[in-house]
Design an enzyme around this catalytic site. Sequence first.
Site, mmCIF file in Angstrom:
data_model
loop_
_atom_site.group_PDB
_atom_site.id
_atom_site.type_symbol
_atom_site.label_atom_id
_atom_site.label_comp_id
_atom_site.label_asym_id
_atom_site.label_seq_id
_atom_site.Cartn_x
_atom_site.Cartn_y
_atom_site.Cartn_z
ATOM 1 N N LYS A 226 0.847 -1.202 0.000
ATOM 2 C CA LYS A 226 0.000 0.000 0.000
ATOM 3 C C LYS A 226 0.884 1.255 0.000
ATOM 4 C CE LYS A 226 -0.358 -0.448 5.029
ATOM 5 N NZ LYS A 226 -1.168 -1.039 6.110
ATOM 6 N N TYR B 118 14.648 30.551 8.411
ATOM 7 C CA TYR B 118 13.405 31.290 8.587
ATOM 8 C C TYR B 118 13.155 31.608 10.056
ATOM 9 C CZ TYR B 118 11.664 30.659 3.799
ATOM 10 O OH TYR B 118 11.489 30.714 2.448
#
Length: 376
Positions: free
Chosen positions: A43, A264
Site C-alpha cells: 500500500k 526562517y
Amino acid sequence: MTIFDTPDAETCGTILTIDLGALVANWRSLGERAGTEASAVVKANAYGLGLEPAVTALAAAGCESFFVAHLSEGVRARAVAPRAAIYVLNGLLPGSAGRYAEHDLSPVLGSSEELQEWAAFRASGAAVRPAALHLDTAMNRLGIWPGEGMSLMRALKADIDAAGIGLVMSHFASSEDENDPANARQIAAFSEIAAAFPGIPASLKNSSGHFLKDCPSYQLTRPGYALYGGNPTPGLANPMRPVIALTSRILQLRDVEAGMQVGYNGRWTTKRKSRLATICLGYADGYPRNASWTDTSTGGSAIAGGVVCPFVGTVSMDLIIVDVTEAPAAQAKRGDPVTLIGGPLDLETVGAGAKTIGYEILTSLGRRHARRYLGL
Ligand SMILES: *Cc1c(COP(=O)(O)O)cnc(C)c1O
C-alpha cells in the site's frame, strides 16, 4: 539503469537508492521465519518506494499475494502482477464491486454491509476471486468485531458463505511492543476466529508479528514495513537488510560567527563559530518540517564526510541547513554528497529526529528525488 529509474539520476541533487535485491531478501527471510507463505503489503506506493518496481521484483521472486489499501493501487499492482492475489484492505466502498471484478481484485470485507453487497454482486453471476474477511480484534478501526462467544459470526454465517471468503484476517494494534498485553489478547481472540472458519486460510502477522513469541503464523503473513528495511523489533538490533538510502548534495557553505541567526524566523542561533552547509532537499521532498533544529528543540541530522551533523534552523521547502563544523572539510565541500537516510541514520533514527515514526518517513519519500533501483 532500469525502466523505473528517473532519467536525471546523475544530475539531480537528491538521490533515493532502492535496493530491490534487499527487498526480496527481506521478504524471503520473513517467510522463512514464519514457516509459511508471506505476502507483501505494498500500500501507499509500496511505502513510498514505488509500487510497480516493488511488485515486479517480489512477483518475480515468487510472491503470490499482495495487499494494498486503495482500489486504485490494486489496479496498478494488477498491471505488473497478472496472476497474483491482490487484496484491497479498505474494502468495498458502496457501488465499487464491479471495479473489483474488472481488475480481478479481492476486497477485504470489513462489515456486514460490505459482506452483503459483495454476496449480492456474486449472486448476480459476476466472476470474482475469493474475498478476504477482516475481523477487528483490538483497534475499532476496520473489520467486524466478532463479539463475545462469536455470536455475531454465527449470525453472519449465511452472508459469509454467500460472499465466498478465501481468507480471514485480523491486524495487530501494538505488535512492535512485545510487552503490550494486547498482543496475547489478540492472539487468543484470533485463534477462536480461525477455528470458526475451518478450511479457510487465516492471516494475522504484520512485520512485528513475525517476532512475537507464541504467535502462530497461520497460512499467510502480511509484512509491510520490515520488507522495506524498517526495524520490526524497535530497541533491538534490526534483523532486516536496509533497502533505501537517501543522499543529497551541498549547494553552498559558509563560515559564521557565534550568535548568528539561521534560517526562517531565526529560530536557531549559532552557539560557536560554525561552518554551515545548505543542502538541496526540504519538506517539499517529504523530509518533515518537524525535523527543524531550533534553540528550543532538537531535530534531524545528515552525515557529511562520515560524521553525523545536526540540522540547524527550520527545514525549508527545498533546503536544509546543516552544521558541518565537525565534518572533515575536504569531504564537505560544495557539491559533495551528504546522507539523510542510511548507515547510522536508519529509518527509526530519522523518524525520531522528526518526532514521528519510520513508517511516516518512508511513506512521505518525495516525488522529486532521482530514483535509482538496484537489483532488477
Ligand atoms: C499496513 C498493514 C499491514 C502491514 O503492517 P506492517 O506493520 O507495515 O508490517 C498488515 N496488515 C494490515 C491490515 C495493514 O493495514
